[in-house]
Design a protein around this motif. Structure first.
Motif, PDB file in Angstrom:
ATOM      1  N   PRO A  49     -37.563 -45.659 -23.231  1.00 19.27           N
ATOM      2  CA  PRO A  49     -36.702 -46.413 -22.378  1.00 19.27           C
ATOM      3  C   PRO A  49     -35.539 -46.282 -23.072  1.00 19.27           C
ATOM      4  O   PRO A  49     -34.951 -46.480 -24.430  1.00 19.27           O
ATOM      5  CB  PRO A  49     -37.368 -47.673 -22.679  1.00 19.27           C
ATOM      6  CG  PRO A  49     -38.790 -47.337 -22.951  1.00 19.27           C
ATOM      7  CD  PRO A  49     -38.659 -46.406 -23.650  1.00 19.27           C
ATOM      8  N   GLY A  50     -34.259 -46.613 -22.303  1.00 22.73           N
ATOM      9  CA  GLY A  50     -32.917 -46.488 -22.496  1.00 22.73           C
ATOM     10  C   GLY A  50     -32.352 -45.224 -22.315  1.00 22.73           C
ATOM     11  O   GLY A  50     -31.062 -45.221 -22.346  1.00 22.73           O
ATOM     12  N   GLU A  51     -32.899 -44.138 -22.257  1.00 19.12           N
ATOM     13  CA  GLU A  51     -32.267 -43.038 -21.991  1.00 19.12           C
ATOM     14  C   GLU A  51     -31.992 -42.588 -20.493  1.00 19.12           C
ATOM     15  O   GLU A  51     -32.364 -43.415 -19.676  1.00 19.12           O
ATOM     16  CB  GLU A  51     -33.754 -41.827 -22.411  1.00 19.12           C
ATOM     17  CG  GLU A  51     -33.596 -41.891 -23.985  1.00 19.12           C
ATOM     18  CD  GLU A  51     -34.494 -40.659 -24.650  1.00 19.12           C
ATOM     19  OE1 GLU A  51     -34.086 -40.097 -25.421  1.00 19.12           O
ATOM     20  OE2 GLU A  51     -35.439 -40.575 -24.268  1.00 19.12           O
ATOM     21  N   THR A  52     -31.220 -41.554 -20.223  1.00 19.86           N
ATOM     22  CA  THR A  52     -30.947 -41.392 -18.855  1.00 19.86           C
ATOM     23  C   THR A  52     -31.341 -39.837 -18.377  1.00 19.86           C
ATOM     24  O   THR A  52     -31.487 -38.939 -19.103  1.00 19.86           O
ATOM     25  CB  THR A  52     -29.462 -41.055 -19.237  1.00 19.86           C
ATOM     26  OG1 THR A  52     -28.766 -42.294 -19.388  1.00 19.86           O
ATOM     27  CG2 THR A  52     -28.606 -40.703 -17.604  1.00 19.86           C
ATOM     28  N   ILE A  53     -31.772 -39.911 -17.168  1.00 21.64           N
ATOM     29  CA  ILE A  53     -32.051 -38.844 -16.423  1.00 21.64           C
ATOM     30  C   ILE A  53     -30.847 -38.404 -15.022  1.00 21.64           C
ATOM     31  O   ILE A  53     -30.909 -39.507 -14.370  1.00 21.64           O
ATOM     32  CB  ILE A  53     -33.493 -38.836 -15.760  1.00 21.64           C
ATOM     33  CG1 ILE A  53     -34.189 -37.706 -15.077  1.00 21.64           C
ATOM     34  CG2 ILE A  53     -33.838 -40.046 -14.992  1.00 21.64           C
ATOM     35  CD1 ILE A  53     -35.390 -37.477 -14.774  1.00 21.64           C
ATOM     36  N   ALA A  54     -30.630 -37.314 -15.074  1.00 21.79           N
ATOM     37  CA  ALA A  54     -29.489 -37.213 -14.237  1.00 21.79           C
ATOM     38  C   ALA A  54     -30.297 -36.195 -13.262  1.00 21.79           C
ATOM     39  O   ALA A  54     -31.079 -35.278 -13.682  1.00 21.79           O
ATOM     40  CB  ALA A  54     -28.481 -36.243 -14.683  1.00 21.79           C
ATOM     41  N   VAL A  55     -30.034 -36.253 -11.844  1.00 21.30           N
ATOM     42  CA  VAL A  55     -31.044 -35.698 -10.742  1.00 21.30           C
ATOM     43  C   VAL A  55     -29.899 -35.190  -9.872  1.00 21.30           C
ATOM     44  O   VAL A  55     -29.065 -36.124  -9.098  1.00 21.30           O
ATOM     45  CB  VAL A  55     -31.962 -36.455 -10.130  1.00 21.30           C
ATOM     46  CG1 VAL A  55     -32.721 -36.024  -9.198  1.00 21.30           C
ATOM     47  CG2 VAL A  55     -32.853 -37.283 -11.145  1.00 21.30           C
TER      48      VAL A  55
END
Length: 467
Positions: A49-55
């Protein structure tokens, strides 16, 4: 407070009813809840949690499932425009440094991985968690990363339910690109409130009109270019609500829509990525306040200020907003910061005024920002690219009025390069919606006393050059 918190109840009360439909897949309420849990579980298996996923946000079910799963898992979802150039994409990825990047060629594979993952019951419940991150170009033309919390969007959902005549039985028709915050918001609102959701892969007017006809009651989100295209078909039937945003549509065209399609009730709202809803227009407003941006949304206070002074009705100044829907700030040093006033008011530097009846009028949006086809384009960002061409001495970008796009982007420059070559240079570095539609090599450009481009004079010059 999590934007997915309503999913379990509907999965229990109407598990087998149709909920989400795309070109490739259809899901019931229960199936969508299950897929959201699987997406959250998959993310938690590869990060925290707290991390980023770019899509790369194609209009596919996989994009929506990743968005919902990220929200549930306490991750941040960052959509990327599929039309971005490599330069634009890499610039944003460098700023955001996401834990994961899902390209358009990896979406289908990721969807299969999610389907094969065991679901989790974990759900982040911190309303201040950043679940969505995007970019604005900023006045310098350099991308600025912003963040939105669960709390801010849930408050905007509540405002929408209060301000608009919704029953919850509508079918939400999402036909615009979901990398755009308007259409992603429309999808998230439908998922939160339980509206049936139809996600179109692309905006094809004939397909959209058919969907509107078939829906017992619809809600459609649109920018002016979409409504212009639908009006050309002369085939808009069915009953429902159209939410218009993006500015640039004249009062006359809005009134024409209201007259021509009385069953497709037109509402309009003014807002920004940082502000969410600020004000909204009802069908009645188009007849007696056609050039306004409407009255404040539920929970929103608006003041027009000049420095620390609050201006009276009729006087133009900077628009300040106090709202529970504000964003969490711009990314800086691994956190999000916003320059908010001590009294809780915030501004994105739009200029406007309020009239005696409490209606807001926007005079300029973030100074010189251009809204073309519902897309925000900053002249400085385009100019920064053009000036990299060795044949360009100076470049200035502005707009002229266009009935279809709202504003047509144009460029005037000095130097020794053919417009065709300069346009090719721009195409290599900019996404299509940011490329000027008209070009002119001129002898000189207007300047202020301190040497900057005189934007007001430039606008006047464009009207003469591009007659």
């Amino acid at each position: 407070m999590n934007i997915t918190s309503t999913y379990p109840l509907r999965a229990q009360t109407c598990p087998d009813s149709f909920f989400v439909k795309t070109k490739e897949q259809a899901f019931t309420y229960k199936e969508w809840e299950d897929m959201t849990k699987r997406a959250a579980s998959w993310l938690l298996s590869v990060g925290h949690p707290g991390e980023t996923i770019a899509v790369t946000a194609l209009n596919r079910w996989e994009t929506l499932v990743i968005f919902c799963g990220a929200a549930r898992a306490g991750w941040t979802f960052m959509p990327l425009d599929p039309r971005m150039t490599k330069v634009e994409r890499e610039e944003r990825l460098h700023i955001a440094a996401p834990r994961l990047l899902i390209g358009k060629d990896s979406l289908a594979k990721t969807g299969q991985l999610i389907m094969n993952t065991e679901p989790t019951d974990f759900c982040s419940n911190d309303g201040e968690t950043i679940f969505y991150s995007g970019f604005t170009s900023g006045s310098s033309g350099v991308p600025k990363q912003f963040g939105r919390s669960h709390r801010s969007w849930i408050k905007s959902f509540e405002a929408g339910l209060s301000d608009f005549l919704l029953t919850g039985q509508e079918t939400a028709v999402i036909a615009g690109p979901i990398h755009h915050s308007l259409f992603l918001y429309g999808a998230a609102f439908a998922l939160y409130t339980g509206q049936k959701l139809i996600l179109h892969e692309k905006f094809w007017p004939q397909h959209i009109t058919q969907t509107l006809k078939e829906a017992p009651s619809f809600v459609m989100y649109a920018v002016p270019t979409m409504l212009e295209s639908l009006m050309k078909t002369n085939d808009v039937e069915g009953e429902g609500i159209v939410f218009l945003s993006g500015a640039g549509w004249t009062g006359e065209r809005k009134q024409q829509w209201v007259t021509q399609y009385p069953n497709a009730v037109l509402y309009e709202f003014y807002g920004a990525s940082e502000l969410s809803f600020v004000s909204y227009m009802t069908p009645k407003d188009y007849s007696h306040k056609p050039s306004s941006s409407g009255k404040p949304s539920t929970g929103v206070e608006i003041e027009i200020r000049q420095g620390s002074q609050v201006l009276p009705a009729g006087e133009t100044g900077t628009v300040y907003v106090k709202s529970p829907m504000l964003f969490s700030g711009y990314a800086k040093n691994d956190s999000y910061e916003m320059n908010i006033e001590e009294d809780g008011f915030y501004t994105v530097s739009d200029a406007g005024y309020m009239d005696e009846d409490g209606y807001l009028y926007i005079v300029g949006r973030e100074q010189f920002m251009i809204i073309s086809g519902g897309v925000n384009v900053y002249p400085e960002e385009v100019e920064r690219v053009l000036l990299k061409h060795t044949g360009v001495k100076e470049a200035a970008v502005t707009s002229i009025q266009d009935i279809h796009l709202g504003e047509r982007i144009v460029c005037m420059y000095t130097g020794n390069v053919d417009p065709t070559r300069l346009k090719s240079h721009a195409k290599a570095c900019l996404s299509i919606e940011k490329i000027p539609r008209k070009w002119a090599c001129v002898d000189s450009l207007p300047h202020t006393t301190n040497g900057k481009i005189a934007r007001s004079d430039l606008k006047k010059m464009a009207l003469e050059v591009f007659k």
